[in-house]
Design a protein around this motif. Structure first.
Motif, PDB file in Angstrom:
ATOM      1  N   LEU A   1       1.003  -1.288  -0.074  1.00 58.15           N
ATOM      2  CA  LEU A   1      -0.081   0.217  -0.106  1.00 58.15           C
ATOM      3  C   LEU A   1       0.821   1.477   0.102  1.00 58.15           C
ATOM      4  CD1 LEU A   1      -2.704  -0.925   2.408  1.00 58.15           C
ATOM      5  CD2 LEU A   1      -3.099  -0.812  -0.024  1.00 58.15           C
ATOM      6  N   THR A   2       2.137   1.095   0.534  1.00 55.43           N
ATOM      7  CA  THR A   2       2.873   2.214   0.561  1.00 55.43           C
ATOM      8  C   THR A   2       3.527   2.515  -0.879  1.00 55.43           C
ATOM      9  OG1 THR A   2       3.504   1.967   2.777  1.00 55.43           O
ATOM     10  CG2 THR A   2       5.031   3.304   1.569  1.00 55.43           C
ATOM     11  N   ILE A   3       3.891   1.480  -1.473  1.00 52.17           N
ATOM     12  CA  ILE A   3       4.208   1.443  -2.879  1.00 52.17           C
ATOM     13  C   ILE A   3       3.117   2.216  -3.852  1.00 52.17           C
ATOM     14  CG2 ILE A   3       4.888   0.008  -4.962  1.00 52.17           C
ATOM     15  CD1 ILE A   3       5.999  -2.042  -3.093  1.00 52.17           C
ATOM     16  N   VAL A   4       1.955   1.896  -3.668  1.00 52.27           N
ATOM     17  CA  VAL A   4       0.797   2.686  -4.327  1.00 52.27           C
ATOM     18  C   VAL A   4       0.796   4.000  -4.024  1.00 52.27           C
ATOM     19  CG1 VAL A   4      -1.594   2.764  -4.311  1.00 52.27           C
ATOM     20  CG2 VAL A   4      -0.598   0.425  -4.448  1.00 52.27           C
ATOM     21  N   GLY A   5       1.172   4.355  -2.763  1.00 48.25           N
ATOM     22  CA  GLY A   5       1.213   5.683  -2.443  1.00 48.25           C
ATOM     23  C   GLY A   5       2.186   6.525  -3.098  1.00 48.25           C
TER      24      GLY A   5
ATOM     25  N   GLY B   1      -2.970  16.966  -2.916  1.00 47.17           N
ATOM     26  CA  GLY B   1      -1.717  17.401  -3.482  1.00 47.17           C
ATOM     27  C   GLY B   1      -1.759  17.547  -4.918  1.00 47.17           C
ATOM     28  N   PRO B   2      -0.667  18.047  -5.670  1.00 46.74           N
ATOM     29  CA  PRO B   2      -0.672  18.045  -7.081  1.00 46.74           C
ATOM     30  C   PRO B   2      -0.848  16.973  -7.870  1.00 46.74           C
ATOM     31  CG  PRO B   2       1.474  18.624  -6.254  1.00 46.74           C
ATOM     32  CD  PRO B   2       0.366  18.614  -5.134  1.00 46.74           C
ATOM     33  N   ALA B   3      -1.398  16.939  -8.942  1.00 49.03           N
ATOM     34  CA  ALA B   3      -1.619  15.738  -9.465  1.00 49.03           C
ATOM     35  C   ALA B   3      -0.276  15.102 -10.176  1.00 49.03           C
ATOM     36  CB  ALA B   3      -2.516  15.793 -10.476  1.00 49.03           C
ATOM     37  N   GLN B   4       0.768  14.715  -9.397  1.00 52.49           N
ATOM     38  CA  GLN B   4       1.969  14.052  -9.842  1.00 52.49           C
ATOM     39  C   GLN B   4       2.449  13.177  -8.818  1.00 52.49           C
ATOM     40  OE1 GLN B   4       4.397  17.601 -10.106  1.00 52.49           O
ATOM     41  NE2 GLN B   4       5.040  17.314  -7.942  1.00 52.49           N
ATOM     42  N   PRO B   5       2.990  12.109  -9.365  1.00 56.00           N
ATOM     43  CA  PRO B   5       3.428  10.930  -8.527  1.00 56.00           C
ATOM     44  C   PRO B   5       4.541  11.426  -7.652  1.00 56.00           C
ATOM     45  CG  PRO B   5       3.608  10.337 -10.845  1.00 56.00           C
ATOM     46  CD  PRO B   5       3.423  11.654 -10.818  1.00 56.00           C
ATOM     47  N   ALA B   6       4.309  11.067  -6.394  1.00 53.07           N
ATOM     48  CA  ALA B   6       5.265  11.338  -5.357  1.00 53.07           C
ATOM     49  C   ALA B   6       6.642  10.876  -5.696  1.00 53.07           C
ATOM     50  CB  ALA B   6       4.758  10.681  -3.919  1.00 53.07           C
TER      51      ALA B   6
ATOM     52  N   ARG C   1       5.846   7.381   4.960  1.00 49.40           N
ATOM     53  CA  ARG C   1       4.749   7.173   4.459  1.00 49.40           C
ATOM     54  C   ARG C   1       4.412   5.849   4.517  1.00 49.40           C
ATOM     55  NH1 ARG C   1       4.712   8.771  -1.048  1.00 49.40           N
ATOM     56  NH2 ARG C   1       3.569  10.672  -0.506  1.00 49.40           N
ATOM     57  N   GLY C   2       5.523   4.976   4.897  1.00 51.09           N
ATOM     58  CA  GLY C   2       5.343   3.574   5.411  1.00 51.09           C
ATOM     59  C   GLY C   2       4.927   3.161   6.762  1.00 51.09           C
ATOM     60  N   SER C   3       5.446   4.137   7.533  1.00 50.70           N
ATOM     61  CA  SER C   3       5.269   4.029   8.947  1.00 50.70           C
ATOM     62  C   SER C   3       3.647   4.514   9.040  1.00 50.70           C
ATOM     63  CB  SER C   3       6.002   4.956   9.851  1.00 50.70           C
ATOM     64  OG  SER C   3       7.317   4.452   9.932  1.00 50.70           O
ATOM     65  N   ALA C   4       3.232   5.614   8.339  1.00 49.19           N
ATOM     66  CA  ALA C   4       2.045   5.991   8.448  1.00 49.19           C
ATOM     67  C   ALA C   4       0.853   5.053   8.009  1.00 49.19           C
ATOM     68  CB  ALA C   4       1.720   7.372   7.712  1.00 49.19           C
ATOM     69  N   THR C   5       1.215   4.471   6.938  1.00 51.95           N
ATOM     70  CA  THR C   5       0.428   3.394   6.076  1.00 51.95           C
ATOM     71  C   THR C   5       0.141   2.324   7.324  1.00 51.95           C
ATOM     72  OG1 THR C   5       1.057   4.054   4.038  1.00 51.95           O
ATOM     73  CG2 THR C   5      -0.045   1.810   4.370  1.00 51.95           C
ATOM     74  N   ALA C   6       1.355   1.813   7.837  1.00 51.45           N
ATOM     75  CA  ALA C   6       1.452   0.702   8.730  1.00 51.45           C
ATOM     76  C   ALA C   6       0.653   1.017  10.079  1.00 51.45           C
ATOM     77  CB  ALA C   6       2.706   0.391   9.215  1.00 51.45           C
ATOM     78  N   SER C   7       0.438   2.283  10.428  1.00 52.55           N
ATOM     79  CA  SER C   7      -0.379   2.646  11.674  1.00 52.55           C
ATOM     80  C   SER C   7      -1.757   2.359  11.292  1.00 52.55           C
ATOM     81  CB  SER C   7       0.069   4.063  11.931  1.00 52.55           C
ATOM     82  OG  SER C   7      -0.573   5.105  11.192  1.00 52.55           O
TER      83      SER C   7
ATOM     84  N   GLU D   1      -1.152  11.154   2.364  1.00 50.56           N
ATOM     85  CA  GLU D   1      -0.882  12.579   1.895  1.00 50.56           C
ATOM     86  C   GLU D   1      -0.433  13.637   2.949  1.00 50.56           C
ATOM     87  OE1 GLU D   1      -1.470  14.984  -1.533  1.00 50.56           O
ATOM     88  OE2 GLU D   1      -1.333  12.864  -1.124  1.00 50.56           O
ATOM     89  N   ILE D   2      -0.605  13.279   4.157  1.00 48.43           N
ATOM     90  CA  ILE D   2       0.009  14.461   4.986  1.00 48.43           C
ATOM     91  C   ILE D   2       1.068  14.277   5.484  1.00 48.43           C
ATOM     92  CG2 ILE D   2      -2.489  15.059   5.563  1.00 48.43           C
ATOM     93  CD1 ILE D   2      -2.246  13.653   8.197  1.00 48.43           C
ATOM     94  N   VAL D   3       1.982  13.291   5.138  1.00 54.82           N
ATOM     95  CA  VAL D   3       3.055  12.834   5.717  1.00 54.82           C
ATOM     96  C   VAL D   3       4.170  13.112   4.662  1.00 54.82           C
ATOM     97  CG1 VAL D   3       2.297  11.517   7.494  1.00 54.82           C
ATOM     98  CG2 VAL D   3       2.977  10.243   5.390  1.00 54.82           C
ATOM     99  N   GLN D   4       5.337  13.224   4.923  1.00 57.89           N
ATOM    100  CA  GLN D   4       6.565  12.958   4.032  1.00 57.89           C
ATOM    101  C   GLN D   4       6.882  11.876   3.387  1.00 57.89           C
ATOM    102  OE1 GLN D   4       7.967  15.927   3.115  1.00 57.89           O
ATOM    103  NE2 GLN D   4       6.932  17.062   4.371  1.00 57.89           N
ATOM    104  N   PRO D   5       7.199  11.606   2.444  1.00 57.39           N
ATOM    105  CA  PRO D   5       7.460  10.277   1.706  1.00 57.39           C
ATOM    106  C   PRO D   5       8.355   9.301   2.457  1.00 57.39           C
ATOM    107  CG  PRO D   5       7.501  12.159   0.012  1.00 57.39           C
ATOM    108  CD  PRO D   5       7.565  12.846   1.190  1.00 57.39           C
ATOM    109  N   SER D   6       9.099  10.035   3.442  1.00 55.44           N
ATOM    110  CA  SER D   6       9.981   9.218   4.100  1.00 55.44           C
ATOM    111  C   SER D   6       9.511   8.787   5.355  1.00 55.44           C
ATOM    112  CB  SER D   6      11.353   9.968   4.661  1.00 55.44           C
ATOM    113  OG  SER D   6      10.748  11.266   5.537  1.00 55.44           O
TER     114      SER D   6
END
Length: 501
Positions: free
Chosen positions: A120-124, A490-495, A386-392, A379-384
């Protein structure tokens, strides 16, 4: 010009769906084969631990692997997760006893604890928020299809081959998925030297494992064992907090988990997970035991949730850019109490159609809330982070399921033991009622119709109390989501800057 290879997003998503399909089908296919497995291996008293060990490991390791994905990258962690899951699957097919089966299922659970949050983080990473909802709808359909196909596939494999193949079928799927990630997913290398909070990871795993075991054993095992498990949870939990406060790079960032949108979304996810577990556990019992319908009808009533879930996810994907994230999230959550009203008002004269409509409505709400809350958190966290946020978020869902199983089971047992109509209902009486479907041998062998009617009434009262609790929890879930502030997509561009079409 950079010569860094491009990520092929469609093929990476195919790999994500394949890896998630393994976990999703495993959650349903094993239950079909367990009667035959326990007949061959013995150890009936360990039956529930075949499922509990998987969920225990998956829940405890979700947050750990989410953090590792932030430190080392998504690709190596998801490949490790797939490898662990396949090793567990291979060994489970060769299990020679129930204790061995439980250990191998635990290994599978560790792998699943890496696969779910990291995919799910990869998708994000690959898709902007405005596109991510559509992909989440695809992933929700994987779980819906698995809920239908899993039991059917399990029955066919048992009939034509052997129960070992319900585990070995994962191997080709997992190998194809791993190959897709290796060939088509490319990440920029991480140049910093991360520090691993091994003590924090160990304390967190033991603490959550003790909590899960305590909740699972509550009411089933000795009071001394349950008290020990909860005591271990408290002690290791305190040590974990102390460790995280002094760690240079803590396994869990309390600032991240305490961020208002994340905290509110995760609280709502815990509550919706509880409601989901209560519904899936006790709706079939009501349809069979109180309405007197067959297991097939009970299954169809519950399956309507699996129709509503991907439909809700798809609706959320198409509505996020028009309605906004907060409006979609709160509006979707209103379907939860709306559907729960159908269950709270069920009575012995109701039809399974009412139960099916309630399931459909709650499924819509679950689909909208799960997709919207996950996108919000990512969306509200930094990419670094995102894995922890998704896991939470995934951890909250699993914890909610465990809490729901323990709480609603306690509510049902209280109702069965404290009825004014009949003395405490025994498990044998309950089993006779559930087996006595129209035209069955148990129905024709019913010893006392008056007693059977009384037992059905007590079961109705007890389950009514359970469904009323689900309604209350659904309302509280809406209240939690009202605390979420407005979030602009955010803007319509991949992270991920190195992703390709």
């Amino acid at each position: 010009m950079s010569h860094h290879p491009k990520t092929v997003r469609p093929l990476v998503i195919a790999s994500v769906m394949a890896s998630m399909a393994m976990v999703a089908i495993e959650a349903t296919i094993v239950s079909t084969a367990m009667p035959q497995i326990v007949t061959q291996l013995g150890g009936l008293h360990l039956y529930s631990w075949v499922f509990s060990s998987f969920l225990l490991a998956q829940t405890a390791m979700t947050v750990v692997f989410g953090k590792l994905a932030d430190l080392y990258g998504r690709k190596p962690v998801v490949l490790i997760g797939i490898a662990i899951f396949l090793v567990g699957s291979l060994l489970a097919g060769f299990a020679w006893s129930m204790p061995a089966m439980i250990v191998f299922r635990l290994i599978q659970g560790v792998g699943a604890g890496a696969i779910q949050p990291v995919t799910l983080t990869i998708v994000g990473d690959l898709y902007p928020a405005r596109e991510r909802g559509k992909i989440q709808g695809y992933l929700a359909s994987v779980w819906a299809i698995a809920a239908v196909v899993g039991p059917m596939a399990g029955g066919l494999l048992i009939r034509d081959l052997s129960w070992a193949w319900i585990f070995w079928i994962n191997i080709p799927i997992g190998l194809l998925s791993a190959a897709g990630f290796m060939v088509y997913l490319h990440e920029h290398g991480k140049h910093q030297r991360p520090s691993i909070d091994l003590a924090g990871a160990a304390l967190f795993t033991v603490s959550i494992g003790a909590l899960m075991m305590g909740l699972t054993d509550a009411g089933e095992s000795s009071n001394a064992l349950v008290l020990f498990e909860f005591g271990l949870f408290v002690v290791t939990g305190v040590l974990f907090v102390l460790q995280e406060r002094r760690a240079a790079d803590p396994m869990i960032s309390f600032a991240l988990w305490g961020h208002r949108p994340i905290a509110a979304s995760n609280v709502a996810t815990v509550l919706s997970g509880m409601a989901l577990m209560g519904l899936t556990s006790f709706l079939p019992m009501y349809v069979q035991g109180v309405l007197g319908r067959s297991p097939v009808v009970a299954g169809l009533a519950l399956t309507m949730m699996m129709v509503g879930w991907p439909s809700g996810a798809t609706f959320a994907a198409r509505s996020l850019h028009r309605l906004g994230l907060r409006r979609t999230l709160i509006g979707g959550s209103l379907f939860l109490p709306l559907g729960a009203i159908f269950f709270a008002t069920l009575n012995p004269q109701s039809t399974p159609l009412a139960a099916g409509i309630g399931s459909l409505i709650m499924g819509l709400g679950m689909g909208i809330v799960s997709v919207s809350s996950l996108i919000l958190i990512q969306e509200i966290v930094q990419p670094s982070e995102r894995g922890s946020a998704t896991a939470s978020n995934l951890f909250s869902r699993n914890l909610g399921s465990t809490l729901g199983a323990a709480m609603f089971g306690a509510v049902l047992n209280y109702g069965l033991a404290h009825s004014s109509r009949l003395a405490a209902v025994t498990s044998d009486q309950l089993r006779q009622i559930l087996d006595a479907t129209p035209g069955s041998a148990a129905a024709s062998a019913a010893s006392n119709p008056a007693t059977a009617a009384a037992v059905r009434f007590v079961l109705h009262q007890s389950l009514h109390l359970t469904f009323a609790s689900i309604l209350v929890i659904s309302v509280i879930s809406v209240g939690a989501l009202l605390m979420v502030p407005a979030i602009k997509l955010g803007p319509a561009q991949p992270a991920s800057a190195n992703s390709g079409a």
